[in-house]
Each structure stands twice: as structure tokens, then as C-alpha cells.
Scaffold this motif. Sequence first.
Motif, PDB file in Angstrom:
ATOM      1  N   ARG A  23       0.592  -1.158  -0.075  1.00  0.00           N
ATOM      2  CA  ARG A  23      -0.063   0.092  -0.011  1.00  0.00           C
ATOM      3  C   ARG A  23       0.812   1.258  -0.033  1.00  0.00           C
ATOM      4  O   ARG A  23       0.408   2.240  -0.808  1.00  0.00           O
ATOM      5  CB  ARG A  23      -0.969   0.121   1.253  1.00  0.00           C
ATOM      6  N   ASN A  24       1.891   1.137   0.700  1.00  0.00           N
ATOM      7  CA  ASN A  24       2.918   2.371   0.898  1.00  0.00           C
ATOM      8  C   ASN A  24       3.806   2.578  -0.385  1.00  0.00           C
ATOM      9  O   ASN A  24       4.800   2.881  -0.222  1.00  0.00           O
ATOM     10  CB  ASN A  24       3.800   2.440   2.368  1.00  0.00           C
ATOM     11  N   LYS A  25       3.411   1.771  -1.494  1.00  0.00           N
ATOM     12  CA  LYS A  25       4.262   1.934  -2.743  1.00  0.00           C
ATOM     13  C   LYS A  25       5.955   1.603  -2.617  1.00  0.00           C
ATOM     14  O   LYS A  25       6.504   2.114  -3.107  1.00  0.00           O
ATOM     15  CB  LYS A  25       4.217   3.178  -3.315  1.00  0.00           C
ATOM     16  N   ARG A  26       6.068   0.560  -1.895  1.00  0.00           N
ATOM     17  CA  ARG A  26       7.475   0.287  -1.564  1.00  0.00           C
ATOM     18  C   ARG A  26       8.014  -1.014  -2.434  1.00  0.00           C
ATOM     19  O   ARG A  26       9.114  -1.276  -2.252  1.00  0.00           O
ATOM     20  CB  ARG A  26       7.878  -0.043  -0.028  1.00  0.00           C
ATOM     21  N   VAL A  27       7.004  -1.336  -3.272  1.00  0.00           N
ATOM     22  CA  VAL A  27       7.336  -2.685  -3.978  1.00  0.00           C
ATOM     23  C   VAL A  27       7.227  -2.633  -5.191  1.00  0.00           C
ATOM     24  O   VAL A  27       6.241  -1.988  -5.742  1.00  0.00           O
ATOM     25  CB  VAL A  27       6.280  -3.842  -3.649  1.00  0.00           C
ATOM     26  N   MET A  28       8.183  -2.715  -6.266  1.00  0.00           N
ATOM     27  CA  MET A  28       8.191  -2.742  -7.335  1.00  0.00           C
ATOM     28  C   MET A  28       8.251  -4.140  -7.946  1.00  0.00           C
ATOM     29  O   MET A  28       9.427  -5.209  -7.651  1.00  0.00           O
ATOM     30  CB  MET A  28       9.592  -2.203  -8.246  1.00  0.00           C
ATOM     31  N   VAL A  29       7.677  -4.499  -9.242  1.00  0.00           N
ATOM     32  CA  VAL A  29       7.926  -5.844  -9.762  1.00  0.00           C
ATOM     33  C   VAL A  29       8.407  -5.447 -11.231  1.00  0.00           C
ATOM     34  O   VAL A  29       7.621  -4.736 -12.197  1.00  0.00           O
ATOM     35  CB  VAL A  29       6.694  -6.791 -10.017  1.00  0.00           C
ATOM     36  N   ASN A  30       9.291  -6.070 -11.681  1.00  0.00           N
ATOM     37  CA  ASN A  30      10.101  -5.959 -13.154  1.00  0.00           C
ATOM     38  C   ASN A  30      10.036  -4.215 -13.219  1.00  0.00           C
ATOM     39  O   ASN A  30       9.833  -3.787 -14.216  1.00  0.00           O
ATOM     40  CB  ASN A  30       9.194  -6.568 -14.306  1.00  0.00           C
ATOM     41  N   GLY A  31      10.242  -3.585 -12.330  1.00  0.00           N
ATOM     42  CA  GLY A  31      10.681  -1.901 -12.516  1.00  0.00           C
ATOM     43  C   GLY A  31       9.207  -1.228 -12.383  1.00  0.00           C
ATOM     44  O   GLY A  31       9.209  -0.135 -12.560  1.00  0.00           O
ATOM     45  N   GLU A  32       7.979  -1.945 -11.912  1.00  0.00           N
ATOM     46  CA  GLU A  32       6.791  -1.214 -11.932  1.00  0.00           C
ATOM     47  C   GLU A  32       6.288  -1.378 -10.472  1.00  0.00           C
ATOM     48  O   GLU A  32       6.264  -2.404  -9.988  1.00  0.00           O
ATOM     49  CB  GLU A  32       5.695  -1.856 -12.867  1.00  0.00           C
ATOM     50  N   GLN A  33       5.845  -0.325 -10.133  1.00  0.00           N
ATOM     51  CA  GLN A  33       5.083  -0.033  -8.905  1.00  0.00           C
ATOM     52  C   GLN A  33       4.040  -1.019  -8.793  1.00  0.00           C
ATOM     53  O   GLN A  33       3.099  -0.799  -9.507  1.00  0.00           O
ATOM     54  CB  GLN A  33       4.935   1.317  -8.403  1.00  0.00           C
ATOM     55  N   ILE A  34       3.682  -1.987  -7.618  1.00  0.00           N
ATOM     56  CA  ILE A  34       2.731  -2.894  -7.662  1.00  0.00           C
ATOM     57  C   ILE A  34       2.205  -2.720  -6.232  1.00  0.00           C
ATOM     58  O   ILE A  34       2.835  -2.588  -5.328  1.00  0.00           O
ATOM     59  CB  ILE A  34       3.117  -4.260  -7.954  1.00  0.00           C
ATOM     60  N   LYS A  35       0.816  -2.838  -6.341  1.00  0.00           N
ATOM     61  CA  LYS A  35       0.068  -2.716  -4.951  1.00  0.00           C
ATOM     62  C   LYS A  35      -0.704  -4.071  -4.778  1.00  0.00           C
ATOM     63  O   LYS A  35      -1.334  -4.274  -3.743  1.00  0.00           O
ATOM     64  CB  LYS A  35      -0.954  -1.705  -5.108  1.00  0.00           C
ATOM     65  N   ASP A  36      -0.676  -4.852  -5.739  1.00  0.00           N
ATOM     66  CA  ASP A  36      -1.936  -6.113  -5.781  1.00  0.00           C
ATOM     67  C   ASP A  36      -1.039  -7.376  -5.122  1.00  0.00           C
ATOM     68  O   ASP A  36      -0.259  -7.833  -5.624  1.00  0.00           O
ATOM     69  CB  ASP A  36      -2.191  -6.425  -7.190  1.00  0.00           C
ATOM     70  N   ALA A  37      -1.462  -7.678  -4.037  1.00  0.00           N
ATOM     71  CA  ALA A  37      -0.774  -8.567  -2.941  1.00  0.00           C
ATOM     72  C   ALA A  37      -0.817  -9.981  -3.497  1.00  0.00           C
ATOM     73  O   ALA A  37      -0.146 -10.919  -3.767  1.00  0.00           O
ATOM     74  CB  ALA A  37      -1.400  -8.627  -1.698  1.00  0.00           C
ATOM     75  N   GLY A  38      -2.092 -10.041  -4.427  1.00  0.00           N
ATOM     76  CA  GLY A  38      -2.325 -11.419  -5.220  1.00  0.00           C
ATOM     77  C   GLY A  38      -1.687 -11.708  -6.357  1.00  0.00           C
ATOM     78  O   GLY A  38      -1.812 -12.848  -7.002  1.00  0.00           O
ATOM     79  N   LEU A  39      -0.964 -10.414  -6.891  1.00  0.00           N
ATOM     80  CA  LEU A  39      -0.185 -10.861  -8.324  1.00  0.00           C
ATOM     81  C   LEU A  39       0.548 -12.031  -8.355  1.00  0.00           C
ATOM     82  O   LEU A  39       1.346 -12.492  -7.462  1.00  0.00           O
ATOM     83  CB  LEU A  39       0.896  -9.454  -8.480  1.00  0.00           C
ATOM     84  N   HIS A  40       0.355 -12.851  -9.541  1.00  0.00           N
ATOM     85  CA  HIS A  40       1.216 -14.154  -9.518  1.00  0.00           C
ATOM     86  C   HIS A  40       2.692 -13.674 -10.120  1.00  0.00           C
ATOM     87  O   HIS A  40       2.564 -13.110 -11.155  1.00  0.00           O
ATOM     88  CB  HIS A  40       0.436 -15.013 -10.388  1.00  0.00           C
TER      89      HIS A  40
END
Length: 230
Positions: A23-40
Motif C-alpha cells: 500500500r505504501n508503494k514500496r514494492v516494484m515488480v520488473n521495475g513497475e510499482q505494484i499494489k496487488d498482493a495477489g499478483l502471480h
Amino acid sequence: MRLDKFIAQTTDLSRALVKLALRNKRVMVNGEQIKDAGLHISPCDTVQLDGATLKPLGPRYFMLHKPVGYVSATVDSDHPTVLDLLDEPNKQTLHIAGRLDIDTTGLVLITDDGQWSHRVTAPRRECLKTYYVTLATALAGDAEDKLQAGLLLSSEKSLTRPATLERLPANQVRLTISEGKYHQVKRMFAALDNRVIQLHRERIGDITLDDSLAAGEYRPLTEAEINSIR
Ligand code: URA
């Protein structure tokens, strides 16, 4: 694997703190900010938390120099455990391959690879363990013969497997055994009318406790050490 599970596994964050980090935008997946906890996510995805890339935890293998006063358990309400000495994420997945008594020091192997630890501990594998033992009194002259023939320990039905003994000065000996019954070494010397006053494990199979590790310190095993347990 779900993104939140992957982050929880590779850090020490609880699922709730992982959700907060997302939620605090601390996570990136492949360089993209992600908020979806369930992303596979798959093994080829790069996941970053606060800019640091999270590495999937492979099987882990450590050697620890166990000090006196620590129990070889993963949890204990009365004493610190050997796992308390490890500064690693996700310690709840680790277990001990061959326990030592609370007053015994020396080599403890810790892993999350159950098949590997089974090869260390399964009786039929006969993995050798070497102990440096300080005895209360001088050892009788026929101890080698008795150890070779096998001893009947209290409340056991079969004899101990042949063990080898090296005599050292000052009531000290080095004993190598290929089994690991409860209090085995102490009971073996009790059966020889002696008493163990200090016990230190030096070696398991071809893995020797690293001299550079002070009591309480640990290090990952090398590839050669891991592969030596077959
Ligand atoms: N045998 C014992 O009696 N104690 C240990 O901790 C290990 C082997």
C-alpha cells in the motif's frame, strides 16, 4: 506464487506488513510499482522492496558452533534455542540435523532440506560423528575392545555399533560413532564406568566444525560440504 507470499518468505515481514509495504508503494515488480498482493509472480520476475531485489530462498544449509546453554530445538519456553543464534529470514522453515544436549558444544547442522538432514540422521546411513570428550576419570585399559564389541546401554535392546576411540592426554578422548541415540556418548561412557564432564562435537561425516567460528557463530555450508552428505 502470490506476490505477498514471496515477499513474506524472502524477508521477515508478516503478511500484514507486506500488505502495508504494498500500500505504501514500496514494492516494484520488473521495475513497475505494484499494489496487488495477489499478483502471480514467476521465477523470472524481479521483485524489489525499497529498491533492494529480493532473492528466492533456495535450500539453506548452515554450520553453527553451539555454545553451552542453548537447546537444539526450534522453540523452547525455558531456554534460548540454537535458531536464536541465526540472523536469517524465515527461520521457521529451518530445522536441526542431529541434536546436541544443552551442555554439549560444537558442530550443529541446520537446514530446510528434509531429505538432506535425513541422510545425516537416519540410523541406516551410519553417518559418522566425532566427539571430543573430557572424562571424569582415567579410562579403563579395555575400553577400546568394549567399544569395538558394542555396549548395552540402559533401556536398549541391542548393542551399540562399533565405535573408535583415540586416547588424548588428561582424561580426554576422541570418540567416533555412527549412531545418535538419546545421550548416546554420555551413556556409552557410563557403561564404561566413567562420566562425561565435557562434550564437544567436532565432525559430522566429512563436515568439520570450522576453527574460525567462535561459540555462537555460524556460516553457510560450502557446496562441497553440502554434497559430501550423500
Ligand atoms: N551424545 C550425548 O550424550 N550428548 C550429546 O549432546 C551428543 C551425543
